[in-house]
Design a protein around this motif. Structure first.
Motif, short mmCIF file in Angstrom:
data_model
loop_
_atom_site.label_atom_id
_atom_site.label_comp_id
_atom_site.label_asym_id
_atom_site.label_seq_id
_atom_site.Cartn_x
_atom_site.Cartn_y
_atom_site.Cartn_z
N CYS A 9 0.86 -1.19 0.00
CA CYS A 9 0.00 0.00 0.00
C CYS A 9 0.89 1.23 0.00
CB CYS A 9 -0.91 0.00 1.21
SG CYS A 9 -1.95 1.46 1.37
N THR A 10 0.70 2.08 -1.02
CA THR A 10 1.52 3.28 -1.17
C THR A 10 0.68 4.53 -1.05
OG1 THR A 10 3.09 2.11 -2.59
CG2 THR A 10 3.08 4.51 -2.72
N ALA A 11 1.17 5.45 -0.26
CA ALA A 11 0.50 6.74 -0.08
C ALA A 11 1.13 7.76 -1.00
CB ALA A 11 0.62 7.19 1.37
N SER A 12 0.28 8.60 -1.58
CA SER A 12 0.78 9.64 -2.48
C SER A 12 -0.02 10.93 -2.26
CB SER A 12 0.66 9.19 -3.94
OG SER A 12 -0.69 8.94 -4.28
N GLY A 13 0.55 12.03 -2.71
CA GLY A 13 -0.11 13.31 -2.56
C GLY A 13 0.75 14.27 -1.77
N ASN A 14 0.13 15.32 -1.26
CA ASN A 14 0.83 16.36 -0.51
C ASN A 14 1.04 15.90 0.93
OD1 ASN A 14 1.91 18.79 0.37
ND2 ASN A 14 -0.10 19.71 0.72
N ILE A 15 2.02 15.03 1.12
CA ILE A 15 2.25 14.41 2.42
C ILE A 15 3.41 15.09 3.13
CG2 ILE A 15 2.90 12.28 3.61
CD1 ILE A 15 1.59 10.77 1.25
N PHE A 16 3.14 15.55 4.35
CA PHE A 16 4.20 16.14 5.17
C PHE A 16 4.82 15.08 6.07
CE2 PHE A 16 6.64 19.14 7.41
CZ PHE A 16 6.45 18.97 8.77
N ARG A 17 3.95 14.26 6.66
CA ARG A 17 4.43 13.23 7.58
C ARG A 17 3.40 12.12 7.69
NH1 ARG A 17 5.06 16.28 11.60
NH2 ARG A 17 3.04 15.90 12.58
#
Length: 119
Positions: free
Chosen positions: A21-29
């Motif tokens: 599972c991969t998270a994407s987008g405007n991720i800060f933390r």
């Protein structure tokens, strides 16, 4: 923020499978990342969780069979399923506790991936 899960499928009892599972987008933390599952007619349940530092916890029924891990550089969480049993049949959902540049920590969910274990 989007979470994309993959790796589900049909597996025989005693076999293995690896979910990603991969998270994407405007991720800060990203703090905790986890896997949940929901079997037909049952409530969603927590399977495993991993903190940003690597600390893990599992539900009793999967201890010794499942392993959760993460690659912080790739914003990705994995779930290795070994010695699977028919009772593991469910839709598996990933979850990440995410903070962006504009929003404090919130839970983000993947779309779910189906794991079917045949006896």
């Amino acid at each position: 923020v989007q979470l994309q899960a993959s790796g589900g499928g049909l597996v025989q009892a005693g076999g293995s499978l690896r979910l990603s599972c991969t998270a994407s987008g405007n991720i800060f933390r990203i703090s905790d990342m986890s896997w949940y599952r929901q079997a037909p007619g049952k409530q969603r349940e927590l399977v495993a969780v991993i903190g940003s530092g690597g600390l893990t916890d599992y539900r009793d029924s999967v201890k010794g069979r499942f392993t959760i891990s993460r690659d912080n550089a790739k914003n990705t969480v994995y779930l290795q399923l070994n010695n699977v049993k028919p009772m593991d049949t469910a839709v598996y959902y990933c979850n990440a506790r995410v903070a962006t540049s504009r929003r404090g920590p919130f839970d983000s969910w993947g779309q779910g991936t189906l794991v079917t274990v045949s006896s």
